[in-house]
Scaffold this active site. Structure first.
Site, mmCIF file in Angstrom:
data_model
loop_
_atom_site.group_PDB
_atom_site.id
_atom_site.type_symbol
_atom_site.label_atom_id
_atom_site.label_comp_id
_atom_site.label_asym_id
_atom_site.label_seq_id
_atom_site.Cartn_x
_atom_site.Cartn_y
_atom_site.Cartn_z
ATOM 1 N N ARG A 1 51.236 56.573 48.380
ATOM 2 C CA ARG A 1 51.747 55.962 47.143
ATOM 3 C C ARG A 1 52.454 57.072 46.375
ATOM 4 O O ARG A 1 51.835 58.068 46.002
ATOM 5 C CB ARG A 1 50.612 55.359 46.312
ATOM 6 C CG ARG A 1 51.056 54.973 44.905
ATOM 7 C CD ARG A 1 50.052 54.141 44.168
ATOM 8 N NE ARG A 1 50.049 52.778 44.662
ATOM 9 C CZ ARG A 1 49.536 51.742 44.001
ATOM 10 N NH1 ARG A 1 48.964 51.920 42.832
ATOM 11 N NH2 ARG A 1 49.577 50.525 44.513
ATOM 12 N N ARG B 1 44.313 41.890 49.465
ATOM 13 C CA ARG B 1 44.782 43.243 49.788
ATOM 14 C C ARG B 1 43.886 43.836 50.877
ATOM 15 O O ARG B 1 44.356 44.495 51.797
ATOM 16 C CB ARG B 1 44.754 44.145 48.535
ATOM 17 C CG ARG B 1 45.733 43.756 47.441
ATOM 18 C CD ARG B 1 47.175 43.941 47.886
ATOM 19 N NE ARG B 1 47.455 45.300 48.291
ATOM 20 C CZ ARG B 1 47.708 46.310 47.471
ATOM 21 N NH1 ARG B 1 47.778 46.107 46.178
ATOM 22 N NH2 ARG B 1 47.941 47.532 47.939
ATOM 23 N N ASP C 1 55.400 40.576 37.060
ATOM 24 C CA ASP C 1 54.781 41.902 37.155
ATOM 25 C C ASP C 1 54.976 42.575 35.795
ATOM 26 O O ASP C 1 55.726 42.074 34.947
ATOM 27 C CB ASP C 1 55.470 42.701 38.287
ATOM 28 C CG ASP C 1 54.811 44.046 38.588
ATOM 29 O OD1 ASP C 1 53.690 44.296 38.112
ATOM 30 O OD2 ASP C 1 55.442 44.853 39.307
ATOM 31 N N HIS D 1 56.847 47.653 47.456
ATOM 32 C CA HIS D 1 55.381 47.548 47.539
ATOM 33 C C HIS D 1 55.044 46.516 48.635
ATOM 34 O O HIS D 1 54.528 45.438 48.342
ATOM 35 C CB HIS D 1 54.819 47.124 46.174
ATOM 36 C CG HIS D 1 53.341 47.301 46.030
ATOM 37 N ND1 HIS D 1 52.565 47.917 46.990
ATOM 38 C CD2 HIS D 1 52.486 46.944 45.027
ATOM 39 C CE1 HIS D 1 51.302 47.928 46.574
ATOM 40 N NE2 HIS D 1 51.234 47.337 45.400
HETATM 41 N N1 NVA Z 1 55.542 47.476 39.445
HETATM 42 C C1 NVA Z 1 54.228 48.047 39.253
HETATM 43 C C2 NVA Z 1 53.294 47.566 40.330
HETATM 44 C C3 NVA Z 1 51.878 48.085 40.203
HETATM 45 C C4 NVA Z 1 50.984 47.671 41.332
HETATM 46 C C5 NVA Z 1 54.328 49.565 39.255
HETATM 47 O O1 NVA Z 1 55.065 50.121 40.066
HETATM 48 O O2 NVA Z 1 53.672 50.188 38.418
HETATM 49 N N1 CP Z 2 48.509 45.766 42.888
HETATM 50 C C1 CP Z 2 48.211 47.071 43.081
HETATM 51 O O1 CP Z 2 48.821 47.755 43.907
HETATM 52 O O2 CP Z 2 47.184 47.530 42.317
HETATM 53 P P1 CP Z 2 46.712 49.048 42.144
HETATM 54 O O3 CP Z 2 47.793 49.767 41.385
HETATM 55 O O4 CP Z 2 45.426 48.944 41.384
HETATM 56 O O5 CP Z 2 46.517 49.661 43.488
#
Ligand code: NVA
Ligand code: CP
Length: 303
Positions: free
Chosen positions: A107, A290, A222, A134
């Site tokens: 990530r 997930r 989102d 994602h």
């Molecule tokens: N668009 C959000 C998704 C979090 C799971 C981010 O990148 O923070």
């Molecule tokens: N939806 C998601 O990826 O959540 P986290 O940021 O908690 O991993």
């Protein structure tokens, strides 16, 4: 170096439609097995390396729990306490880590980083969120749709809000799973042009959220400010005000439309509590999936 036979999952386009559908079906099976208490340990002694340069609740716990349930283990690596955070080149880190573990999950910020890591990794690399995509979340979302309503092929999905990493992965999902995607984003916050264009005629960009949700089978939103955009929060809250998914907006979607949000959510901003905690919402199944969807992905990539 990555050999041509090493499969990675950096975007949904790395797998074929058949492979993705197979993973969704397997995720549904693995969920039943898990709920029924069946022990299934296909990854005994296997190790997943998990590099997190951004925060996470769901992603970390689902990958770590998934590996434990599969009889393997996972190592959490943060930039704070690895040499990656002190500037060791990605190429070197990829070569070393992949000589010790069976798959690596990353990530991070720039999508290019996971691409470079994958290029030098001898084991599968999984994108667990970048600024651009994602894909793991989409496996869970499609699984949740299939469980509640059957195939998503030919359905209409409305994306309301920021043209961000999740929106880009919805565009790829529309291509791979064969659904129509209406995107309503404020001017200047649309998805990247080249990603939207590659989606072809299945993708429609509008500025009016009501138009986007009309006859939608699934409504998704989102956060307005993603990780790394925290200081833009106040400006974005103003700009996105008309893009809240609330009961009034949901009333324009199909009566049996589902609501999804990858979480974490901000009630009163991108979604009203009436919607996220209401009858259309399947966000808890979506979040739980997930675990199951990524177990199916790990089984596919590692075995
Ligand atoms: N668009 C959000 C998704 C979090 C799971 C981010 O990148 O923070
Ligand atoms: N939806 C998601 O990826 O959540 P986290 O940021 O908690 O991993």
């Amino acid at each position: 170096m990555s050999s041509t036979s090493t499969r990675h999952f950096l975007t949904l386009l790395d797998l074929s439609t058949e492979e993705l559908e197979q993973i969704i079906q397997r995720a549904i099976e693995l969920k039943e097995m898990q709920h029924g208490g069946t022990i299934h340990e296909p990854l005994k002694n296997r190790v997943l390396g998990m590099i997190f340069e951004k925060s996470s609740t769901r992603t970390r716990v689902s990958f770590e729990a998934g590996m434990a349930q599969f009889g393997g283990s996972a190592i959490f690596l943060s930039p704070r306490d690895t040499q990656l955070g002190r500037g060791e080149p990605i190429e070197d880190s990829a070569r070393v880590l992949s000589s010790m573990v069976d798959a690596v999950m990353i990530r991070t910020f720039e999508h290019e980083k996971v691409e470079r890591f994958a290029e030098y990794s001898s084991v599968p690399v999984i994108n667990a969120l970048t600024d651009d995509y994602h894909p793991c979340q989409l496996l869970a979302d499609v699984q949740a749709y299939v469980e509640h309503r059957g195939s998503i092929r030919g359905k209409t999905v409305a994306w309301i809000g920021d043209g961000n990493n999740m929106c880009h992965s919805y565009i790829n999902a529309a291509r791979q799973f064969g659904f129509r995607l209406n995107i309503a984003a404020p001017e200047g916050y649309e998805p990247k042009r080249e990603i939207a264009d590659a989606g072809g005629p299945a993708i429609t960009l509008v500025s009016d959220p009501v138009e986007a949700v009309s006859s939608a089978d699934l409504v998704v939103t989102d956060v307005w400010a993603s990780m790394g955009q925290e200081e833009e929060s106040d400006t974005r809250n103003e700009i996105f005000r008309e893009y809240q998914v609330n009961e009034m907006l949901m009333a324009h979607a199909n009566s049996d439309a589902l609501f999804m949000h990858c979480l974490p959510a901000h009630r009163g901003e991108e979604v009203s509590s009436g919607v996220i905690d209401g009858p259309h919402s399947v966000v808890w199944d979506e979040a739980e999936n997930r675990l199951h969807a990524q177990k199916a992905l790990l089984e596919f990539l590692i075995r």
